[in-house]
Design an enzyme around this catalytic site. Sequence first.
Site: not given
Length: 301
Positions: A14, A9-10, A164
């Site tokens: 990056g 995922t993502g 976060y």
Amino acid sequence: MDQRVCIVTGGTRGLGWAAVQMLAEQGHTVIAASRHPEAAQPAIDALVHRGVSGAVQAMPLDLGSAASVRSFAAECQSRFGRLDVLINNAGVITRNRERTQDGHERQFGVNHLGHFLLTRELMPMLAERADPRVVIVSSAMHRAGEIAWDDLNLEHGYGMIRAYAQSKLANVMFAVELARRAPALSVNALHPGGVTTGILREAPLMRALAWPFSKRPATAARAVIRLATDPTLAGVSGRYFEGMKETRPAPAARDAASAGRLWGISEALTELPRQKSSVSKAPAAVSTPGDANTAIAAAGS
């Protein structure tokens, strides 16, 4: 390892993209999940041109939408029929309090709830494999986290770092509890180290302070890939790593009662049927894949 089917995922930029490339170079089939998969196509074409032995496909996934998560899982089942490795890497940090499509505070909703639901939806495919693995990318910031049991959406006293840290603590608690409930699954959480990616674009001061000590994505991704593919780690589960080193997570992450409570709340918030656990309350340390694969299917039912 033999060729495996992996989801990151993502996975289109990056740290996630670095992990996708490494898995493809090892010869695996990799699904790069992202809200904007089309943006990755030029980079995927470049990988093909380089002649990597694996195959990469970008697929749409919005972790802030339960409908998107369920659609993605169904599409993976239809296209691939099996899954060996799930790397829950995507994450967000937002300066102001935002909501997901489903109405959850965005950091908790994407970083934790989206991955919780995705993992549960993919359990049946993982259950069929001999050495299934889940890697949950958390952060050392989990040590500053506290679960706001009465205000998970932080409607009162929202703070970017507070939200976060709560979401990253939830990541580690989820990894420990999942390992306990599904002993045939190798599931571990890690802090890959500070990474020079765009996640801190909402927090310029944090970015400025962290940048001199940050790793390049390709360097940080090595720790992720190790947990996902290293044969010597088969059966190692319920652990927390910082980079390549195993270490003890925060005491809050090791609290079995709190982890079980978070599991139940997460089921309710993602509208999953409640799963009754019949396993011991002691957190998992090391488990061996094998006949217990049925436990994974039970955890995903």
